[in-house]
Design an enzyme around this catalytic site. Structure first.
Site, mmCIF file in Angstrom:
data_model
loop_
_atom_site.group_PDB
_atom_site.id
_atom_site.type_symbol
_atom_site.label_atom_id
_atom_site.label_comp_id
_atom_site.label_asym_id
_atom_site.label_seq_id
_atom_site.Cartn_x
_atom_site.Cartn_y
_atom_site.Cartn_z
ATOM 1 N N SER A 63 71.980 30.953 128.352
ATOM 2 C CA SER A 63 71.606 29.876 128.041
ATOM 3 C C SER A 63 70.043 29.940 127.226
ATOM 4 O O SER A 63 69.540 30.833 127.329
ATOM 5 C CB SER A 63 71.053 28.704 129.083
ATOM 6 O OG SER A 63 72.167 28.238 129.943
ATOM 7 N N SER A 89 67.623 32.553 136.199
ATOM 8 C CA SER A 89 67.283 32.671 138.014
ATOM 9 C C SER A 89 67.388 34.235 137.970
ATOM 10 O O SER A 89 68.046 35.085 137.481
ATOM 11 C CB SER A 89 68.101 32.039 138.783
ATOM 12 O OG SER A 89 69.449 32.144 138.695
ATOM 13 N N GLU A 121 82.091 31.976 137.479
ATOM 14 C CA GLU A 121 80.896 31.364 138.149
ATOM 15 C C GLU A 121 81.410 29.956 138.868
ATOM 16 O O GLU A 121 80.838 29.839 139.987
ATOM 17 C CB GLU A 121 79.993 31.008 136.980
ATOM 18 C CG GLU A 121 78.772 30.124 137.479
ATOM 19 C CD GLU A 121 77.889 29.544 136.243
ATOM 20 O OE1 GLU A 121 78.200 29.834 135.220
ATOM 21 O OE2 GLU A 121 76.775 29.356 136.618
ATOM 22 N N GLN A 170 71.681 36.457 134.289
ATOM 23 C CA GLN A 170 72.413 36.072 133.036
ATOM 24 C C GLN A 170 71.540 35.549 132.117
ATOM 25 O O GLN A 170 71.153 34.756 132.231
ATOM 26 C CB GLN A 170 73.469 35.018 133.840
ATOM 27 C CG GLN A 170 74.558 34.464 132.801
ATOM 28 C CD GLN A 170 75.075 33.198 133.669
ATOM 29 O OE1 GLN A 170 74.657 32.825 134.436
ATOM 30 N NE2 GLN A 170 76.506 32.884 132.824
ATOM 31 N N GLU A 181 78.603 16.653 133.217
ATOM 32 C CA GLU A 181 79.254 15.922 132.179
ATOM 33 C C GLU A 181 80.484 16.868 131.710
ATOM 34 O O GLU A 181 81.570 16.694 131.169
ATOM 35 C CB GLU A 181 78.474 15.568 131.113
ATOM 36 C CG GLU A 181 77.622 14.203 131.461
ATOM 37 C CD GLU A 181 76.740 14.484 132.623
ATOM 38 O OE1 GLU A 181 76.227 15.735 132.770
ATOM 39 O OE2 GLU A 181 76.180 13.441 133.411
#
Lengths: 399, 368
Positions: free
Chosen positions: A119, A153, A236, A116, A369
C-alpha cells in the site's frame, strides 16, 4: 514417501518420530521448529525439502492436532502472519529454487519476520496505481527503488519485505509492475511509526530512498508483478477466517461476560442488541465451521471470501455495544501513551481500545467495499463497472 | 476422514435434492403455482402423491418398521429447501414434519396405523394448532373434551387444514385424531396463499384418543422444536431462489446503457445478501444436524437458526421485489409469492424475537 500420497497414519508416525528425536520440553523453540521444517511437517502440502511432503493440504490438521497435544511449540501465526500467510505461498509459486531454499526455512521458524510493502498513500484500494519506482542500474545489475509505502505492520521488526514497484510507467497501471524481496536492513530503508486512532503505532510508514535490490531478489519476471501480487492477495484472504473458534469465542465473549457479571448495567434495549449480535456471532462461527468442513473434504466453498466481511462488521458492532454497556466506565480509555506493540491482540484490553482498533478490520487486508465487489463479480458473476483507467499509461493517469 | 461433516450435504441428500428439484421443476413451476392459489384447491394432490410416495419424502422421519424411510431431519431439511425454492403449495411442513413428529412423540401402538398412512402419503394429517405456535411457548387450551372424546372448541390459523384428511387435536384430556370431515373448516384469506389457513371449529366432534395430556404436550413441544428447526431450511430455499433470480435479472436488465448489476450500489447489496444466505445455510444445516443426532444442543441451535434464517428469507424476498423494479410489483412475476411466504414464515413457529428470547435462556443472557 516420495511419489506416494501420505496418509494420516503415516503423518502421525512421522510426528511421533519428530517428537522422540526432539522432545519439546527440552528442545529450544527455534531448534524444534527447524527440525519440524526438516521433517516435512511444517506445511505438509509443500514439496519435500521445503518444509513439506507434497501431501494433501487437509492433512495439516492431523499434524497440528498431534503436535498441539504433545505441547510442542508453534510458530506464532500472529507474529509472523505476513510471512506465513503471504510471502511463503508467493515465494513457493514464483520463486527460484535458490530463493525457496534461502527464505522458506527461516521464515517458517520465525527467525526472519516479514512485512508487506504494497500500500501507498495514493494507492490503497486502487493498489495497481502504485508509484514507487524501481529502475535497473545496468552497471551493477541492481534495482534502485524510490518511493513511500504505508500501513506496514511489523516493518520495525521485519528482516525482509515483499515489495511491488513500478518498473515501466509508460504502460497501463496493471502492467509495468515488478515484485521484489526487499532487505529491510538495506541502506535507504527508513521506517517511521504511524500513530493510529488507538494511540499506538502498530503500523509504519516506510520511506525507500535509493534502496538497492539485487536482481536475484526479484520474484517473477520483470513487469509481471501484478500477477505475482494477486497470488499474495489471494493467500491473504484465505489465511483470514480459517481459524476454528468455540461458541461465544472472540469478541462476543467479553460483552457476554460483562452482561452476566454486572446486572446493574442491563437495559432492555441493550439486551435486544446483545442477543442479535450473539446469534450473528454464533451463525458466523457455524459458517466458518462449514467452510472448514468443506476444506477438509477438498471442496473449498466461496464462503471464505465473505468471512472477513462478516468478522469485520461483527467486531465493530460488538465492540461498539460493549462501550455503551459499560456506561460511565465506557467514557474512560486505558492509556493514550504512544507504544509500538509487536502483536495486535484484542484480549486483555479495554472496550475502548477494541472499539477503536476494530475500525481497522474493515480497511486492512482489503476494504469491505472492495471485498463486496469481489464477491459480486467472482461469486455472483455480476459485471464489473466500466473503468476508463484500464488502458491508459500509468504516467498519464490523473493524480 | 474421521471428522464429522455435519454441516455439509451427503451424496444421498444431494440425490434426494435432485429428485425433488426435477419433480418440482416439471410440475410446480411459478405459473402453475399462480394458477392454483386462487382456486378452491390451492394444494396439488397429484403432485403430493408423487412427492410423498413416488420419492418417499413424506416418510423420511418415520422408521422403516412403521412404513417410513427411516431417514431423518437432514434429509427432510433438504426436501424443505427445495419446497421453499419452489414456494410449493404442499402440506409437507404440517403433515410430514409437524403431525409426523407429534405422532412419533406419542410413542404408543395406537398411532402406528395413522403413521403408516402419513408416511405413504395416502392421508394428509395436520396439527390443529395456530401456525404461529412456537416451541418454548405456552400451548393452547382452546378445545375441551365434553365427554368420551367428544371435542368442542375453535382453533384459528390452522395451516393446510383444507388439505387434511385427519386433524390432530390437543384437548384438555389428551391428543385426539379427528377426521377433517367431522370438523367445520372456515378458510381464512391468508397473507401466504401457498400455505392456506383455516379456522377449525369442533362442535361435539368425535375423536380417537392417541395420548394422555402430559404425553400430548411433550409430543407437541418436540414437534414444534423440529418444525422450527426444519423451517429454517425452507427459509433458506426461499432466500436462495430470491438471490439467484435477482442476480440473473440484474445481469440482463439494462438501464443507463449498462446491466444494472454492474452498478456498485446494487452489487454491494447482492454481495451482502449472498453472505447472509451462505450464513443461513450454515445455521439451517446445524439445526437439521442437531435434530438428526438428537443433540442436547438442538434447542439452542434451532433457536439460533430461527432467529437468523427468518430475517434472511424476508430480506432476500424484499430485495428481490425492489431490485426487479416495477416487474417485482406485478402479480404475474412470482416474486410476491416468495415475499408472502417469507413474511408468513417469519411468524410461523415463533418469531425471531421469540427465538432470541429462547437464546437468552439457553446462553444465560437474562433480560434486565
Amino acid at each position: 514417501m516420495t511419489g506416494t500420497t501420505a496418509t494420516a497414519d503415516e503423518l502421525r508416525v512421522r510426528v511421533r518420530g519428530l517428537l522422540a528425536a526432539h522432545p519439546p520440553a527440552t528442545t529450544p523453540r527455534t531448534d524444534f521448529l527447524r527440525a519440524r521444517f526438516d521433517a516435512g511437517l511444517a506445511w505438509v502440502h509443500y514439496p519435500e525439502g521445503l518444509g513439506g511432503l507434497g501431501a494433501p493440504r487437509s492433512l495439516q490438521t492431523v499434524v497440528d492436532a498431534e503436535l498441539e497435544a504433545a505441547g510442542a511449540p508453534d510458530n506464532d501465526p500472529r507474529r509472523i502472519g505476513i510471512g506465513l500467510g503471504m510471502a511463503a505461498p508467493t515465494i513457493l509459486a514464483y520463486g527460484t529454487e535458490e530463493q525457496k531454499h534461502r527464505f522458506l526455512r527461516p521464515l517458517w521458524a520465525g527467525e526472519e519476520v516479514w512485512c508487506q510493502l504494497f500500500s501507498e498513500p495514493g494507492a490503497g484500494s486502487d493498489l495497481a496505481a502504485l508509484g514507487t519506482r524501481a529502475v535497473l542500474d545496468e552497471d551493477t545489475g541492481e534495482w534502485v527503488v524510490d518511493g513511500q509505502k504505508v500501513w506496514t505492520s511489523s516493518a520495525h521488526t521485519a528482516r525482509w519485505a515483499i515489495l511491488i514497484a513500478r518498473t515501466d510507467p509508460a504502460l497501463p497501471k496493471h502492467q509495468g509492475i515488478t515484485y521484489f524481496l526487499c532487505d529491510m536492513h538495506a541502506p535507504g530503508v527508513e521506517v517511521r511509526p504511524l500513530r493510529q486512532i488507538t494511540g499506538e503505532a502498530e503500523f509504519n510508514e516506510v520511506f525507500l530512498t535509493g534502496v538497492r535490490i539485487p536482481d536475484g531478489h526479484r520474484l517473477g519476471a520483470v513487469g509481471e508483478g501484478w500477477a505475482v501480487a494477486r497470488t499474495t492477495l489471494m493467500n491473504e484472504r484465505v489465511s483470514i477466517g480459517g481459524m476454528r473458534i468455540p461458541r461465544e469465542g472472540g469478541m462476543i465473549a467479553t460483552v457476554a461476560a460483562a452482561w452476566r457479571e454486572r446486572p446493574e448495567l442491563r437495559t432492555h434495549a441493550l439486551h435486544q442488541r446483545l442477543l442479535e449480535l450473539w446469534v450473528e456471532a454464533e451463525v458466523a462461527r457455524l459458517t466458518g465451521e462449514r467452510l472448514r468442513q468443506q476444506l477438509a473434504v477438498g471442496q473449498p466453498g466461496p464462503e471464505g471470501s465473505g468471512m472477513k466481511l462478516t468478522f469485520a462488521r461483527l467486531n465493530q458492532e460488538i465492540s461498539g455495544l460493549e462501550v455503551e454497556l459499560l456506561a460511565e466506565e465506557g467514557l474512560s480509555y486505558e492509556d493514550w501513551t504512544m507504544r509500538r506493540p509487536e502483536l495486535v491482540d484484542f484480549t486483555g484490553r479495554d472496550a475502548g481500545y477494541r472499539y477503536l482498533r476494530a475500525k481497522g478490520n474493515s480497511i486492512e487486508g482489503g476494504t469491505s467495499e472492495i471485498l463486496l465487489n469481489i464477491v459480486a463479480e467472482r461469486v455472483l458473476g455480476l459485471p464489473p463497472e466500466p473503468r476508463d483507467d484500464k488502458d491508459l499509461a500509468w504516467k498519464d493517469l490523473a493524480r | 476422514m474421521t471428522a464429522p461433516m455435519g454441516l455439509l450435504y451427503s451424496e444421498t441428500e444431494e440425490e434426494l435434492r435432485a429428485a425433488v428439484r426435477s419433480l418440482l421443476a416439471a410440475r410446480c413451476d411459478p405459473k402453475s403455482v399462480l394458477a392454483r392459489i386462487e382456486t378452491d384447491r390451492p394444494h396439488d394432490p397429484e403432485l403430493w402423491q408423487t412427492l410423498a410416495s413416488g420419492i418417499g419424502a413424506a416418510g423420511l422421519l418415520v422408521p422403516e418398521k412403521l412404513g417410513g424411510q427411516g431417514a431423518g431431519h437432514r434429509e427432510a431439511a433438504v426436501v424443505l429447501e427445495e419446497l421453499g425454492r419452489a414456494v410449493a403449495p404442499l402440506p409437507y411442513l404440517t403433515s410430514a414434519v409437524l403431525a409426523t413428529e407429534i405422532l412419533l412423540g406419542c410413542d404408543s401402538g395406537d398411532v402406528a396405523p395413522l403413521l403408516r398412512e402419513l408416511a405413504s402419503g395416502r392421508q394428509v394429517c395436520v396439527p390443529a394448532v395456530p401456525l404461529t405456535l412456537a416451541p418454548g411457548g405456552p400451548l393452547p387450551a382452546a378445545v375441551r373434551d365434553v365427554g368420551d372424546g367428544t371435542l368442542t372448541g375453535t382453533v384459528t390459523s390452522v395451516a393446510d387444514a383444507v388439505a387434511a384428511d385427519v386433524l390432530l387435536v390437543l384437548a384438555d384430556t389428551g391428543l385426539y385424531a379427528v377426521p377433517a370431515a367431522s370438523a367445520v373448516l372456515t378458510p381464512q384469506v391468508p397473507l401466504d396463499l401457498t400455505r392456506p389457513l383455516a379456522t377449525v371449529t369442533l362442535d361435539a366432534a368425535a375423536g380417537t384418543r392417541l395420548a394422555d395430556p402430559a404425553t400430548a404436550r411433550a409430543a407437541i413441544a418436540g414437534a414444534l422444536l423440529s418444525g422450527a428447526g426444519l423451517l429454517a431450511s425452507e427459509q433458506l430455499g426461499i432466500a436462495e431462489w430470491c438471490l439467484t433470480e435477482t442476480v440473473r435479472h440484474t445481469r440482463v436488465r439494462h438501464q443507463f446503457n449498462r446491466p444494472v448489476g454492474s452498478f456498485q450500489a446494487l452489487k454491494h447489496r447482492l454481495a451482502r445478501l449472498w453472505l447472509d444466505v451462505a450464513s443461513a445455510r450454515a445455521a439451517a444445516r446445524a439445526a437439521a444436524d442437531a435434530l438428526a443426532t438428537a443433540s442436547p444442543d438442538a434447542p439452542l441451535t434451532v433457536a439460533v437458526a430461527q432467529a437468523y434464517c427468518a430475517g434472511v428469507a424476508v430480506r432476500a424476498a424484499e430485495e428481490c421485489v425492489q431490485l426487479h423494479g416495477g416487474i417485482g410489483m406485478t402479480w404475474e412475476h412470482p416474486a410476491h409469492l416468495y415475499l408472502k411466504r417469507a413474511k408468513a414464515d417469519s411468524l410461523a413457529l415463533g418469531t425471531a424475537g421469540h427465538h432470541r428470547g429462547l437464546v437468552a435462556d439457553f446462553a444465560e443472557l437474562p433480560a434486565p
